[in-house]
Each structure stands twice: as structure tokens, then as C-alpha cells.
Design a protein around this motif. Structure first.
Motif, PDB file in Angstrom:
ATOM      1  N   LEU A 130       0.829  -1.207   0.000  1.00  0.00           N
ATOM      2  CA  LEU A 130       0.000   0.000   0.000  1.00  0.00           C
ATOM      3  C   LEU A 130       0.858   1.249   0.000  1.00  0.00           C
ATOM      4  O   LEU A 130       0.569   2.227  -0.695  1.00  0.00           O
ATOM      5  CB  LEU A 130      -0.926   0.002   1.224  1.00  0.00           C
ATOM      6  N   SER A 131       1.916   1.241   0.811  1.00  0.00           N
ATOM      7  CA  SER A 131       2.797   2.400   0.875  1.00  0.00           C
ATOM      8  C   SER A 131       3.452   2.674  -0.473  1.00  0.00           C
ATOM      9  O   SER A 131       3.596   3.818  -0.897  1.00  0.00           O
ATOM     10  CB  SER A 131       3.871   2.178   1.947  1.00  0.00           C
ATOM     11  N   LEU A 132       3.840   1.612  -1.175  1.00  0.00           N
ATOM     12  CA  LEU A 132       4.461   1.762  -2.486  1.00  0.00           C
ATOM     13  C   LEU A 132       3.474   2.279  -3.525  1.00  0.00           C
ATOM     14  O   LEU A 132       3.872   2.882  -4.533  1.00  0.00           O
ATOM     15  CB  LEU A 132       5.048   0.423  -2.945  1.00  0.00           C
ATOM     16  N   GLN A 133       2.173   2.068  -3.318  1.00  0.00           N
ATOM     17  CA  GLN A 133       1.160   2.554  -4.254  1.00  0.00           C
ATOM     18  C   GLN A 133       0.762   4.006  -3.980  1.00  0.00           C
ATOM     19  O   GLN A 133       0.161   4.658  -4.837  1.00  0.00           O
ATOM     20  CB  GLN A 133      -0.105   1.676  -4.178  1.00  0.00           C
ATOM     21  N   LEU A 134       1.114   4.503  -2.801  1.00  0.00           N
ATOM     22  CA  LEU A 134       0.654   5.832  -2.390  1.00  0.00           C
ATOM     23  C   LEU A 134       1.003   6.959  -3.370  1.00  0.00           C
ATOM     24  O   LEU A 134       0.145   7.798  -3.669  1.00  0.00           O
ATOM     25  CB  LEU A 134       1.214   6.166  -1.003  1.00  0.00           C
ATOM     26  N   PRO A 135       2.251   7.049  -3.852  1.00  0.00           N
ATOM     27  CA  PRO A 135       2.571   8.181  -4.743  1.00  0.00           C
ATOM     28  C   PRO A 135       1.666   8.283  -5.959  1.00  0.00           C
ATOM     29  O   PRO A 135       1.404   9.389  -6.444  1.00  0.00           O
ATOM     30  CB  PRO A 135       4.028   7.887  -5.159  1.00  0.00           C
ATOM     31  N   PHE A 136       1.176   7.138  -6.465  1.00  0.00           N
ATOM     32  CA  PHE A 136       0.347   7.148  -7.668  1.00  0.00           C
ATOM     33  C   PHE A 136      -1.044   7.726  -7.411  1.00  0.00           C
ATOM     34  O   PHE A 136      -1.776   8.026  -8.361  1.00  0.00           O
ATOM     35  CB  PHE A 136       0.240   5.733  -8.237  1.00  0.00           C
ATOM     36  N   ALA A 137      -1.409   7.873  -6.149  1.00  0.00           N
ATOM     37  CA  ALA A 137      -2.672   8.536  -5.802  1.00  0.00           C
ATOM     38  C   ALA A 137      -2.414   9.942  -5.276  1.00  0.00           C
ATOM     39  O   ALA A 137      -3.174  10.870  -5.556  1.00  0.00           O
ATOM     40  CB  ALA A 137      -3.427   7.718  -4.756  1.00  0.00           C
ATOM     41  N   VAL A 138      -1.332  10.106  -4.514  1.00  0.00           N
ATOM     42  CA  VAL A 138      -1.062  11.390  -3.870  1.00  0.00           C
ATOM     43  C   VAL A 138      -0.663  12.454  -4.887  1.00  0.00           C
ATOM     44  O   VAL A 138      -1.160  13.593  -4.847  1.00  0.00           O
ATOM     45  CB  VAL A 138       0.042  11.235  -2.803  1.00  0.00           C
ATOM     46  N   VAL A 139       0.242  12.107  -5.814  1.00  0.00           N
ATOM     47  CA  VAL A 139       0.737  13.107  -6.772  1.00  0.00           C
ATOM     48  C   VAL A 139      -0.390  13.688  -7.636  1.00  0.00           C
ATOM     49  O   VAL A 139      -0.508  14.920  -7.757  1.00  0.00           O
ATOM     50  CB  VAL A 139       1.864  12.516  -7.644  1.00  0.00           C
ATOM     51  N   PRO A 140      -1.269  12.867  -8.252  1.00  0.00           N
ATOM     52  CA  PRO A 140      -2.378  13.464  -9.006  1.00  0.00           C
ATOM     53  C   PRO A 140      -3.300  14.325  -8.135  1.00  0.00           C
ATOM     54  O   PRO A 140      -3.763  15.379  -8.587  1.00  0.00           O
ATOM     55  CB  PRO A 140      -3.135  12.238  -9.543  1.00  0.00           C
ATOM     56  N   LEU A 141      -3.540  13.890  -6.900  1.00  0.00           N
ATOM     57  CA  LEU A 141      -4.410  14.666  -6.014  1.00  0.00           C
ATOM     58  C   LEU A 141      -3.843  16.061  -5.778  1.00  0.00           C
ATOM     59  O   LEU A 141      -4.572  17.064  -5.864  1.00  0.00           O
ATOM     60  CB  LEU A 141      -4.576  13.926  -4.677  1.00  0.00           C
ATOM     61  N   VAL A 142      -2.554  16.141  -5.485  1.00  0.00           N
ATOM     62  CA  VAL A 142      -1.918  17.443  -5.255  1.00  0.00           C
ATOM     63  C   VAL A 142      -1.945  18.280  -6.528  1.00  0.00           C
ATOM     64  O   VAL A 142      -2.223  19.500  -6.491  1.00  0.00           O
ATOM     65  CB  VAL A 142      -0.469  17.254  -4.757  1.00  0.00           C
ATOM     66  N   MET A 143      -1.673  17.652  -7.668  1.00  0.00           N
ATOM     67  CA  MET A 143      -1.680  18.373  -8.950  1.00  0.00           C
ATOM     68  C   MET A 143      -3.053  18.993  -9.237  1.00  0.00           C
ATOM     69  O   MET A 143      -3.150  20.165  -9.601  1.00  0.00           O
ATOM     70  CB  MET A 143      -1.301  17.424 -10.087  1.00  0.00           C
ATOM     71  N   PHE A 144      -4.107  18.215  -9.070  1.00  0.00           N
ATOM     72  CA  PHE A 144      -5.450  18.696  -9.403  1.00  0.00           C
ATOM     73  C   PHE A 144      -5.872  19.852  -8.500  1.00  0.00           C
ATOM     74  O   PHE A 144      -6.370  20.871  -8.968  1.00  0.00           O
ATOM     75  CB  PHE A 144      -6.464  17.557  -9.294  1.00  0.00           C
ATOM     76  N   THR A 145      -5.692  19.677  -7.193  1.00  0.00           N
ATOM     77  CA  THR A 145      -6.192  20.686  -6.255  1.00  0.00           C
ATOM     78  C   THR A 145      -5.345  21.951  -6.268  1.00  0.00           C
ATOM     79  O   THR A 145      -5.799  22.991  -5.773  1.00  0.00           O
ATOM     80  CB  THR A 145      -6.234  20.116  -4.829  1.00  0.00           C
ATOM     81  N   ALA A 146      -4.126  21.888  -6.831  1.00  0.00           N
ATOM     82  CA  ALA A 146      -3.286  23.084  -6.940  1.00  0.00           C
ATOM     83  C   ALA A 146      -3.544  23.848  -8.233  1.00  0.00           C
ATOM     84  O   ALA A 146      -3.018  24.950  -8.426  1.00  0.00           O
ATOM     85  CB  ALA A 146      -1.809  22.698  -6.857  1.00  0.00           C
ATOM     86  N   SER A 147      -4.364  23.269  -9.131  1.00  0.00           N
ATOM     87  CA  SER A 147      -4.604  23.876 -10.437  1.00  0.00           C
ATOM     88  C   SER A 147      -5.817  24.805 -10.393  1.00  0.00           C
ATOM     89  O   SER A 147      -6.953  24.358 -10.190  1.00  0.00           O
ATOM     90  CB  SER A 147      -4.836  22.779 -11.481  1.00  0.00           C
ATOM     91  N   ARG A 148      -5.573  26.091 -10.602  1.00  0.00           N
ATOM     92  CA  ARG A 148      -6.688  27.044 -10.623  1.00  0.00           C
ATOM     93  C   ARG A 148      -7.581  26.804 -11.841  1.00  0.00           C
ATOM     94  O   ARG A 148      -8.798  27.022 -11.782  1.00  0.00           O
ATOM     95  CB  ARG A 148      -6.153  28.468 -10.616  1.00  0.00           C
ATOM     96  N   ALA A 149      -6.989  26.355 -12.933  1.00  0.00           N
ATOM     97  CA  ALA A 149      -7.785  26.093 -14.134  1.00  0.00           C
ATOM     98  C   ALA A 149      -8.815  25.005 -13.884  1.00  0.00           C
ATOM     99  O   ALA A 149      -9.932  25.058 -14.397  1.00  0.00           O
ATOM    100  CB  ALA A 149      -6.860  25.678 -15.276  1.00  0.00           C
TER     101      ALA A 149
END
Length: 461
Positions: free
Chosen positions: A406-425
Motif C-alpha cells: 500500500l505504501s508503495l502505491q501511495l505516490p500514484f494517488a497522492v501526486v495526481p491529487l496534489v496536482m489537481f487541487t493546486a490547479s486554478r484552471a
């Protein structure tokens, strides 16, 4: 297009894509049918009244998310960490919980502000050659979660009713009927069941901690950071297991879908208030999860580690040692009851997250009972094989391994989440504030760095 208005002909339509790009939403495709369509906006909220009355309507999803932070896999890692290293890994539990609060607040923002769960956001933002591997990663995470639930529930049945572990593993497939029964009564009944089970778990551990009488000074010192964790590969392995068991990938998909069960309105002000109230809900629930997770580790440190039993990783082994160490036959019974409640609760959240992931990434909708049976069968096979081939002793190591996966899978969920919520567009007025994005980015960087070190240590033996 309003974020909460379903578009029944979404991502494959060129017209929909063009419309989405023309309205400045920043998404490659328009959002399709919402998450958990049968429960979407099904819980009414208070438009008027006091803050507490409004908050009460939003309490619930956070507790379903909190379940994923205390599932049976987390028990194995916390028991192993507490028995071997005493209170030292409490700082990891605290750090993991802070990370969880930050990331789950972003899930709330994405679900309410963009009207998409994380799976839908990936599908609507990335090309298929990117979104499909992300879907596969999410399915692996859910399978690892389900594996922990299968083993944990089976061990609980064995400890309480002496049902052989192999039979208990198979019995867990029938828990799909519990989900169907609760869904028939409405989403609030699911939340009530989960909260009741959490109350039982908390009460069980409160009694056991009182019996164990831990060194509270050492407990407080255990929450302080230490460089020893990075220097000791065995400690790092367990720390990553605790991290994987606490900040779980499927919870990010789950929460961004569950917040949409509330009927909070479509205006900017209504959505802002919904984000605030839902974030408070998840933060309170995750603080409860920290208390229970810390209690498991404290119990292990105050009993097994204190007695010199530093290799306790099996749940049935932990159960057997409690009575002689605490001088009471009540303690192991409470331990087994809490474990069984944990397994039942995790069943519900894994089913819902699996449904969200499949519907969101693939826009494929199948009956919840069929989805549950498929994922449960995938989890049952390795559990049965390991139990028959290596015996009950290997189940604890399998639980810990599932949490590291599970820990090894975390970046594949965390990185898109941060990208989306940081995008004003993409988020418009609901874009995450800069300080929150920085915290989330730091969280993602820590997770990725720890995973790289784990793989490196594994490669060099």
C-alpha cells in the motif's frame, strides 16, 4: 457546466470535450455520472441554523475514511513495531496522521469543488495511457487492503469462535450481504453502523490500555522524531508499513466520492461552507484513528516489549500473550472483539472505494455485490494459499507485506491529487491555498523518498 449536474455522455464525446475546454474548466473531458450515483446528494444538510447543526449533517464520511486508518493490516504493523521497538514508532503514527489530515482535506476540496472523485479526475484529466496504469495501481492497493481484511476478519472469527482460519477466510466472502442490507436502508445507516463499530473498538482498547498501565513518560517521548528510524532498515520497514496502513491510497478515492453524498447546493458560498464542514468532519475522525492506532502500539510496547517478547507480529500470537501478561482473560476477548469489528468496518469502506475506483476510471458500472465478490475472491486466493502452505504463522508477515505494498502505491494517488487541487484552471475558486499545497507537496516528497530508500535497502539486501 455545473459541477454537480451529471452529464450522461461524458469523456468519449468530442462535443463534451470541446465544451469542457471552452468553459475554462481545465479538464480534458466533462464529468460523467457522479460517484455512487444511488447515494449522490442523498443526505440533506441544514441550510440555516447554528454551526453545530450544520456540522452534524456533515459528520459521517470522515469516520468511514478513518476506518481505513485502523484496519487489520495496521494492527499487524503496530503490534510488530511496538513489540520490537517499544514506543519509538509512535512518532511515525503521529506523522502519518498529520499527512492523512492534509491529504484528506484535499480530497474534500476536489470532491466538492470540482464535483469529481479522484478516479474521475484522473480519467478526465489524463490520456488513457496514463489513467489506465493509475487505475491498475488503485486496484492493487484495494486488493492489498482486502487481503488484510480477509486475514484480520478470519483471525477474529478464529479467536472468538474457534473457526479454523481456512474456513474463516472463505466465510468472509459472505460479508457482501452486510453491505447490501445496509445500502437498502440508506447511506446514513452505513455511517451509523461504522460509528458504532468504532465506538466498540475504542472501548475495547481503553480497557486494555488501563490494564497494561504503560509508562506515560515513555509514551510522550515516543511521539518525538528520531533519526534512528532512517538508520535502521528493520525499523524503516515497519515505519513504512505503518505509513502504508495509515495513509492508504484507496481512502483518497473513497473520501473524494463520499463527500458528494451530501446535498450542499451549487453556489460558491455553499460549496465553500461544505468544504469547511467536511474537512472538520474528517479531521475529528482522523484524530480518533490516531488514538486507536497509538493505543495498539502502546499496548504492544507496554506488554510484549516490556516482557522481552520482541518478535510479536501474528495477531493470534498477540491474543494468546495478553492473558498471562495482563493477568486477565478479559483482555484477549476484548482484543478479538475489536479485531472482528475492525474487519467488518473495513469491508464496507473497501467495497465503496472499489466501486468508486472502477466507476471513476473506467466509467464501468456493475452491481456492488458483483464488484465485492470479484475483489474478495482475488484477496481470498493468496490468503488461502498462504494459510494452507505456510500455516497460520505466516499470516502476520503477509499482513505487514500488504501494508508495505500500500505504501508503495501511495505516490500514484497522492501526486495526481496534489496536482489537481493546486490547479486554478481545474478548481476555479476552490483551488487549494498555497500553504496547503506546499504541505501536501512535502507530504508527497516524504512518501516518495521513503519508498525509494525502502527499495534501495531491499536491493542491497
Amino acid at each position: 457546466m455545473d459541477a454537480r449536474t451529471p452529464d450522461l455522455n461524458p469523456d468519449s464525446s468530442p462535443t463534451a470535450v470541446a465544451a469542457s475546454q471552452l468553459d475554462g474548466s481545465g479538464w480534458r473531458a466533462a464529468r460523467g455520472e457522479p460517484s455512487l450515483a444511488g447515494m449522490f446528494a442523498s443526505v440533506q444538510t441544514a441550510k440555516q441554523g447554528s454551526f453545530w447543526r450544520k456540522l452534524l449533517a456533515f459528520l459521517g464520511p470522515g469516520y468511514l475514511v478513518a476506518v481505513g486508518y485502523m484496519d487489520p493490516g495496521n494492527w499487524a504493523t503496530s503490534l510488530a513495531g511496538g513489540s520490537r521497538f517499544g514506543y519509538a514508532l509512535l512518532t511515525v503514527a503521529l506523522l502519518s496522521n498529520v499527512m492523512a489530515i492534509v491529504l484528506q482535506s484535499l480530497c474534500t476540496r476536489l470532491g466538492v469543488g470540482a464535483g469529481r472523485d479522484l478516479a474521475q479526475a484522473c480519467r478526465d484529466s489524463f490520456p488513457r495511457w496514463v489513467s489506465l496504469p493509475l487505475w491498475l495501481s488503485a486496484e492493487i492497493a484495494i486488493t492489498a487492503t482486502d487481503l488484510a481484511e480477509v486475514i484480520g476478519t478470519a483471525i477474529g472469527l478464529n479467536l472468538l469462535f474457534h473457526i479454523p482460519l481456512e474456513i474463516g477466510v472463505i466465510i468472509t466472502a459472505a460479508d457482501v450481504f452486510l453491505i447490501l442490507a445496509l445500502q437498502a436502508f440508506g447511506f446514513r445507516w452505513i455511517e451509523a453502523f461504522v460509528v458504532a463499530m468504532l465506538g466498540v473498538i475504542a472501548a475495547c482498547f481503553a480497557v486494555q490500555i488501563a490494564m497494561a498501565d504503560p509508562d506515560w513518560g515513555a509514551v510522550l517521548r515516543g511521539f518525538a522524531p528520531t533519526s534512528e528510524i532512517l538508520a535502521n532498515p528493520q525499523m524503516l520497514y515497519l515505519a513504512l508499513g505503518i505509513l502504508g496502513a495509515t495513509v492508504m491510497p484507496h481512502n483518497l478515492y473513497l473520501h473524494s466520492g463520499l463527500v458528494q453524498t451530501r446535498s450542499y447546493g451549487d453556489s460558491v458560498s455553499e460549496k465553500r461552507e461544505a468544504i469547511k464542514l467536511a474537512t472538520i468532519d474528517s479531521s475529528i475522525a482522523l484524530c480518533l484513528a490516531l488514538v486507536i492506532n497509538a493505543s495498539i502500539l502502546i499496548l504492544a510496547a507496554a506488554t510484549y516489549h516490556r516482557a522481552g517478547k520482541i518478535d510479536v507480529a501474528e495477531l493470534d500470537q498477540a491474543h494468546a500473550f495478553l492473558a498471562p501478561l495482563l493477568g486477565s482473560t478479559l483482555a484477549p476477548t476484548l482484543f478479538a472483539v475489536a479485531l472482528l469489528c475492525c474487519g467488518l468496518n473495513s469491508t464496507i469502506t473497501a467495497t465503496l472505494s472499489g466501486q468508486i475506483v472502477m466507476e471513476g476510471f473506467l466509467n464501468l458500472r456493475i452491481a456492488p455485490w458483483l464488484r465485492r465478490m470479484v475483489t474478495r475472491m482475488i484477496a481470498i486466493v493468496p490468503a488461502v494459499v498462504v494459510t494452507i502452505w505456510a500455516g497460520e504463522k505466516a499470516t502476520g508477515q503477509l499482513l505487514i507485506f500488504s501494508q508495505v505494498v500500500l505504501s508503495l502505491q501511495l505516490p500514484f494517488a497522492v501526486v495526481p491529487l496534489v496536482m489537481f487541487t493546486a490547479s486554478r484552471a481545474k478548481m476555479g475558486p476552490f483551488v487549494a491555498p498555497r500553504w496547503l499545497t506546499l504541505l501536501a507537496t512535502l507530504t508527497a516528497a516524504i512518501i516518495i523518498a521513503l519508498n525509494i530508500k525502502l527499495v534501495f535497502d531491499f536491493m542491497i539486501g
